[in-house]
Design a protein around this motif. Structure first.
Motif, PDB file in Angstrom:
ATOM      1  N   LYS A   1       0.823  -1.222   0.000  1.00 54.76           N
ATOM      2  CA  LYS A   1       0.000   0.000   0.000  1.00 54.76           C
ATOM      3  C   LYS A   1       0.857   1.273   0.000  1.00 54.76           C
ATOM      4  CE  LYS A   1      -3.780  -2.344   0.110  1.00 54.76           C
ATOM      5  NZ  LYS A   1      -3.620  -2.977  -1.225  1.00 54.76           N
ATOM      6  N   ILE A   2       2.000   1.185  -0.675  1.00 56.09           N
ATOM      7  CA  ILE A   2       2.895   2.346  -0.727  1.00 56.09           C
ATOM      8  C   ILE A   2       2.443   3.306  -1.819  1.00 56.09           C
ATOM      9  CG2 ILE A   2       5.230   3.068  -1.410  1.00 56.09           C
ATOM     10  CD1 ILE A   2       6.211   0.551   0.098  1.00 56.09           C
ATOM     11  N   THR A   3       2.236   4.575  -1.444  1.00 60.18           N
ATOM     12  CA  THR A   3       1.790   5.547  -2.441  1.00 60.18           C
ATOM     13  C   THR A   3       2.710   6.763  -2.520  1.00 60.18           C
ATOM     14  OG1 THR A   3       0.391   6.702  -0.866  1.00 60.18           O
ATOM     15  CG2 THR A   3      -0.635   4.929  -2.119  1.00 60.18           C
ATOM     16  N   THR A   4       3.659   6.904  -1.598  1.00 57.55           N
ATOM     17  CA  THR A   4       4.536   8.071  -1.640  1.00 57.55           C
ATOM     18  C   THR A   4       5.983   7.650  -1.473  1.00 57.55           C
ATOM     19  OG1 THR A   4       4.548   8.456   0.736  1.00 57.55           O
ATOM     20  CG2 THR A   4       2.747   9.466  -0.509  1.00 57.55           C
ATOM     21  N   LEU A   5       6.892   8.553  -1.835  1.00 54.32           N
ATOM     22  CA  LEU A   5       8.323   8.277  -1.694  1.00 54.32           C
ATOM     23  C   LEU A   5       8.698   8.105  -0.221  1.00 54.32           C
ATOM     24  CD1 LEU A   5       9.825  10.743  -4.351  1.00 54.32           C
ATOM     25  CD2 LEU A   5       9.636   8.272  -4.519  1.00 54.32           C
ATOM     26  N   ASP A   6       8.048   8.883   0.673  1.00 58.64           N
ATOM     27  CA  ASP A   6       8.342   8.774   2.111  1.00 58.64           C
ATOM     28  C   ASP A   6       7.984   7.386   2.643  1.00 58.64           C
ATOM     29  OD1 ASP A   6       9.365  11.275   2.258  1.00 58.64           O
ATOM     30  OD2 ASP A   6       7.512  12.221   2.985  1.00 58.64           O
ATOM     31  N   GLN A   7       6.794   6.905   2.231  1.00 56.43           N
ATOM     32  CA  GLN A   7       6.372   5.567   2.676  1.00 56.43           C
ATOM     33  C   GLN A   7       7.326   4.508   2.141  1.00 56.43           C
ATOM     34  OE1 GLN A   7       2.406   5.264   1.169  1.00 56.43           O
ATOM     35  NE2 GLN A   7       1.534   6.685   2.685  1.00 56.43           N
ATOM     36  N   LEU A   8       7.781   4.721   0.904  1.00 57.52           N
ATOM     37  CA  LEU A   8       8.689   3.749   0.295  1.00 57.52           C
ATOM     38  C   LEU A   8      10.019   3.713   1.054  1.00 57.52           C
ATOM     39  CD1 LEU A   8       9.344   1.767  -1.934  1.00 57.52           C
ATOM     40  CD2 LEU A   8       9.940   3.672  -3.421  1.00 57.52           C
ATOM     41  N   GLN A   9      10.505   4.895   1.421  1.00 57.24           N
ATOM     42  CA  GLN A   9      11.759   4.974   2.174  1.00 57.24           C
ATOM     43  C   GLN A   9      11.634   4.221   3.496  1.00 57.24           C
ATOM     44  OE1 GLN A   9      14.021   8.358   1.897  1.00 57.24           O
ATOM     45  NE2 GLN A   9      15.500   7.527   3.358  1.00 57.24           N
TER      46      GLN A   9
ATOM     47  N   GLN B   1      18.362  -1.667  -1.879  1.00 62.47           N
ATOM     48  CA  GLN B   1      19.424  -0.658  -1.813  1.00 62.47           C
ATOM     49  C   GLN B   1      19.341   0.304  -2.995  1.00 62.47           C
ATOM     50  OE1 GLN B   1      21.313  -0.117   0.836  1.00 62.47           O
ATOM     51  NE2 GLN B   1      20.117  -1.798   1.709  1.00 62.47           N
ATOM     52  N   THR B   2      19.073  -0.245  -4.185  1.00 69.63           N
ATOM     53  CA  THR B   2      18.938   0.592  -5.386  1.00 69.63           C
ATOM     54  C   THR B   2      17.816   1.613  -5.197  1.00 69.63           C
ATOM     55  OG1 THR B   2      19.618  -1.303  -6.690  1.00 69.63           O
ATOM     56  CG2 THR B   2      18.662   0.541  -7.893  1.00 69.63           C
ATOM     57  N   ILE B   3      16.714   1.142  -4.621  1.00 74.37           N
ATOM     58  CA  ILE B   3      15.571   2.040  -4.400  1.00 74.37           C
ATOM     59  C   ILE B   3      15.948   3.139  -3.420  1.00 74.37           C
ATOM     60  CG2 ILE B   3      13.256   2.193  -3.412  1.00 74.37           C
ATOM     61  CD1 ILE B   3      12.727  -0.614  -4.536  1.00 74.37           C
ATOM     62  N   LEU B   4      16.597   2.747  -2.309  1.00 73.65           N
ATOM     63  CA  LEU B   4      16.987   3.746  -1.311  1.00 73.65           C
ATOM     64  C   LEU B   4      17.900   4.803  -1.927  1.00 73.65           C
ATOM     65  CD1 LEU B   4      17.588   1.792   2.025  1.00 73.65           C
ATOM     66  CD2 LEU B   4      16.040   3.724   1.626  1.00 73.65           C
ATOM     67  N   ALA B   5      18.841   4.336  -2.763  1.00 69.75           N
ATOM     68  CA  ALA B   5      19.763   5.274  -3.393  1.00 69.75           C
ATOM     69  C   ALA B   5      19.037   6.148  -4.412  1.00 69.75           C
ATOM     70  CB  ALA B   5      20.902   4.514  -4.071  1.00 69.75           C
ATOM     71  N   GLY B   6      17.936   5.633  -4.972  1.00 65.93           N
ATOM     72  CA  GLY B   6      17.246   6.352  -6.045  1.00 65.93           C
ATOM     73  C   GLY B   6      16.206   7.343  -5.565  1.00 65.93           C
ATOM     74  N   ILE B   7      15.773   7.232  -4.296  1.00 62.79           N
ATOM     75  CA  ILE B   7      14.706   8.111  -3.802  1.00 62.79           C
ATOM     76  C   ILE B   7      15.103   9.592  -3.875  1.00 62.79           C
ATOM     77  CG2 ILE B   7      13.416   8.783  -1.730  1.00 62.79           C
ATOM     78  CD1 ILE B   7      13.106   5.785  -1.137  1.00 62.79           C
ATOM     79  N   PRO B   8      16.324   9.952  -3.464  1.00 59.28           N
ATOM     80  CA  PRO B   8      16.684  11.380  -3.593  1.00 59.28           C
ATOM     81  C   PRO B   8      16.684  11.854  -5.044  1.00 59.28           C
ATOM     82  CG  PRO B   8      18.287  10.206  -2.230  1.00 59.28           C
ATOM     83  CD  PRO B   8      17.398   9.176  -2.834  1.00 59.28           C
ATOM     84  N   LEU B   9      17.058  10.946  -5.976  1.00 53.64           N
ATOM     85  CA  LEU B   9      17.068  11.313  -7.394  1.00 53.64           C
ATOM     86  C   LEU B   9      15.654  11.573  -7.894  1.00 53.64           C
ATOM     87  CD1 LEU B   9      19.649   8.696  -8.721  1.00 53.64           C
ATOM     88  CD2 LEU B   9      20.020  11.142  -8.393  1.00 53.64           C
ATOM     89  N   ALA B  10      14.715  10.733  -7.421  1.00 54.51           N
ATOM     90  CA  ALA B  10      13.328  10.890  -7.855  1.00 54.51           C
ATOM     91  C   ALA B  10      12.720  12.161  -7.291  1.00 54.51           C
ATOM     92  CB  ALA B  10      12.512   9.677  -7.427  1.00 54.51           C
TER      93      ALA B  10
ATOM     94  N   GLY C   1      26.455  16.516 -11.254  1.00 52.70           N
ATOM     95  CA  GLY C   1      25.244  17.326 -11.364  1.00 52.70           C
ATOM     96  C   GLY C   1      23.981  16.508 -11.556  1.00 52.70           C
ATOM     97  N   GLY C   2      24.109  15.178 -11.712  1.00 54.38           N
ATOM     98  CA  GLY C   2      22.950  14.313 -11.884  1.00 54.38           C
ATOM     99  C   GLY C   2      22.786  13.811 -13.309  1.00 54.38           C
ATOM    100  N   LEU C   3      23.566  14.361 -14.243  1.00 54.11           N
ATOM    101  CA  LEU C   3      23.426  13.956 -15.643  1.00 54.11           C
ATOM    102  C   LEU C   3      23.941  12.525 -15.857  1.00 54.11           C
ATOM    103  CD1 LEU C   3      22.654  15.191 -18.497  1.00 54.11           C
ATOM    104  CD2 LEU C   3      25.113  15.462 -18.827  1.00 54.11           C
ATOM    105  N   GLN C   4      23.137  11.711 -16.517  1.00 56.31           N
ATOM    106  CA  GLN C   4      23.555  10.343 -16.819  1.00 56.31           C
ATOM    107  C   GLN C   4      24.263  10.296 -18.160  1.00 56.31           C
ATOM    108  OE1 GLN C   4      20.658   7.251 -16.037  1.00 56.31           O
ATOM    109  NE2 GLN C   4      21.543   5.896 -17.588  1.00 56.31           N
TER     110      GLN C   4
END
Length: 586
Positions: free
Chosen positions: A118-126, A146-155, A242-245
DNA sequence: GCCGTTTTCGGCCCGACTGTTTTCAGTCG
């Protein structure tokens, strides 16, 4: 109820529906049909509402729009929303879509997170990741968590697209860095950078080398590398500070053209191209063009016969197509043009003969008239117009009638001493909030070239601002409208204009539309360029330079014009000033 | 959901890499 929905707004509604359908796990081909129509609407050089209002015309005449989507578009245009969207929002809260912005997390995994946890937000996912609930889910694991945790700030950051000019800076430094590799034979930046889009999401580097590791190690060594996202035999992805891939592909020389074609895209252009190849018993991938062997599906090209791939020309020729300049590979009209043998000969930077919008130290510019002249001559121009701000723009030290006449007297003197170059007496006259211009007609009558633009009262309604601009167009002294779309990227200020009404007025009074090449304000983009072309209005590509270096942005404008399929003839300032003068009736 | 000189059904581009698998699904470009 009559609502006023422009194409972008209609497209946004359909796109939200597509996002939600994707999480629900709909038929991927249905999804593609929705995504296609979103793109079609955004690229359409005329308003869908106008087509709907015209009994002679039908939306289903547009490729990619069938009976169902035509009805949906009509519903959105009439009501501002769609019953399907409302239904979907009952099922899935829109905040779930924020999860999709995490790199490596797509609709399937997002759906599992929503359905099981029932996750609907980035905070809940974290929180769920930190409690190790996510790793327990089927199809997930430690690594994914771990990938998700690292990706939350990017999102959480806004979508990372940067100006082409900024991407160009980074690309040049990167190219320089990689050229030190001994094994490097060829290198090119592909992707949307090569297609000349206004903004760039990532950089795609393509390399020919027989030592893959040397090149990949070298890339990993680049100063600004923050993270290595992945690295395989032929493909590597990194993220810069700077975040550029940056994605790197290493291919053999016989595949370079195929890979360059493939990674230049656009994706939709490639889908059509590959479909055409398939119908001829051929297959195109990043390794080349192959004749599909009898009785094989040729999943890895095993027994397929290589027939082309060293150059892009070769790839296109293999399916009887001409070479498409990268800027028009957007799955708009290029394949129809090719079929009819009507591929336009696109305008080039060297075709531009004059720049008709620039500022000097008299208002808010940083160089003098003489410095701007020298810089323009160095860049191969034969005429420029000095168009400082008028008095209403007091912040920029705008000129009143008296100062203008003094400036123009100086220009007369300068011109007397010039050979093979003309400086035009001009002004960027302000279109006042209450209508009218802030310089008297008897002064304007003595100018060579006048661009009119809106600086104040930008919060007025679209009708009011459109009315002001149309009134300016009717003024016989005005030559062109600057900033006709009110379009400023990445800034909050912008004004809404009924561009169709502006264009009709421009046609009626023989006025030009200006494309400002300044990358912070590319205010007549490729879609608007295409609209101008449809109305047969000549476009003027100017720089709005406030310094010598400001003149160099001309090529951004050229890229946008090329993307719209404009030729030398469609752009007014490819003419000499003498010919231009006839065009504007002076 | 769209499309059609293989047209009203049965197709719809293709491959690399990763992580979770025990042969592959998901994601990305």
């Amino acid at each position: 109820m009559i609502t006023c929905m422009n194409n972008t707004q209609i497209a946004d509604v359909i796109n939200r529906v597509a996002d939600l359908l994707e999480i629900k796990g709909t038929n991927p081909f249905r999804l593609r049909a929705y995504r296609n129509v979103v793109r079609t609407l955004r690229d359409l050089p005329e308003s869908a509402e106008a087509i709907l209002a015209d009994p002679q015309r039908d939306l289903t005449d547009i490729k990619g729009i069938g009976k169902d989507l035509a009805e949906k578009i009509a519903t959105i245009a009439a009501t501002g929303t769609l019953p399907l969207l409302e239904e979907l929002l009952q099922e899935i809260p829109e905040s779930v879509l924020s999860i999709l912005r995490i790199p490596g997390l797509g609709p399937k995994k997002a759906a599992v997170l929503y359905n099981d946890l029932k996750i609907t937000t980035l905070d809940q996912l974290q929180a769920a990741c930190e409690a190790h609930q996510v790793a327990e889910l089927k199809g997930f694991g430690e690594k994914t968590e771990q990938t998700i945790l690292a990706g939350i700030p990017l999102a959480a950051r806004a979508e990372q697209r940067i100006y082409w000019a900024k991407a160009d800076e980074i690309a040049q430094v990167l190219l320089e860095h990689l050229r030190n590799c001994k094994s490097l034979q060829q290198i090119e930046v592909a992707g949307s950078y090569r297609r000349g889009r206004e903004t760039i999401g990532d950089l795609d580097l393509l390399v020919v080398s027989d030592d893959h590791d040397e090149v990949m190690d070298r890339l990993a060594d680049f100063d600004a590398v923050e993270q290595t996202i992945g690295r395989g035999d032929t493909k590597m992805s990194i993220r810069l500070a700077g975040g550029l891939q940056v994605d790197l592909r290493v291919v053999p020389a016989e595949s370079f053209g195929a890979a360059l074609q493939y990674f230049t895209g656009s994706k939709d252009h490639n889908v059509i191209l590959r479909g055409m190849a398939k119908s001829r018993g051929l297959k195109i991938n990043e390794w080349g063009v192959f004749r599909v062997a009898e009785g094989k599906d040729g999943a890895n090209g095993g027994d397929n016969e290589y027939i082309a791939g060293r150059t892009e020309e070769e790839v296109y020729a293999a399916i009887d197509l001409p070479y498409f300049p990268p800027e028009i590979r957007e799955a708009r009209q290029e394949f129809e043009w090719a079929e009819l043998g009507m591929l336009p000969e696109l305008i080039e930077l060297g075709d531009i003969r004059g720049d008709l919008h620039m500022h000097t130290t008299a208002s808010d510019g940083r160089a003098s008239t003489l410095e701007m002249i020298a810089a323009a001559r160095q860049r191969g121009l034969t005429y420029i117009a000095i168009t400082d701000h008028s008095k209403r723009v007091s912040m920029a030290n705008g000129l009143d009638g008296e100062r203008l006449l003094e400036q123009w007297a100086e220009i007369d003197e300068i011109n007397a001493g010039l050979k093979n170059f003309t400086v035009l007496k001009g002004v960027e006259v302000d279109i006042l909030e209450k209508g009218g211009l802030d310089i008297a007609d008897d002064v304007l009558a003595r100018a060579d070239w006048i661009v009119a633009s809106v600086h104040y009262g930008q919060r007025q309604s679209s009708e009011q601002i459109t009315g002001r601009i149309v009134e300016a167009i009717r003024n016989p002294h005005v030559s062109a409208i600057a900033h006709p779309t009110g379009r400023i990227i990445n800034r909050r200020e912008r004004y809404e204009v009924d561009l169709e009404a502006v264009m009709r007025a421009a046609v009626e009074h023989g006025k030009l539309l200006e494309l400002n090449a300044n990358p912070a304000r590319l205010d007549l983009d490729d879609v608007h360029c295409a609209a101008a072309k449809r109305h047969a209005i000549p476009v003027v590509i100017n720089t709005d330079a406030h310094s010598i270096a400001g003149l160099d942005v001309m090529r951004h404008g050229i890229q946008q014009a090329r993307r719209a399929g404009l030729t030398k003839a469609d752009v007014a300032n490819t003419r000499s000033w003498k010919q231009m003068r006839k065009l504007i009736g002076r």
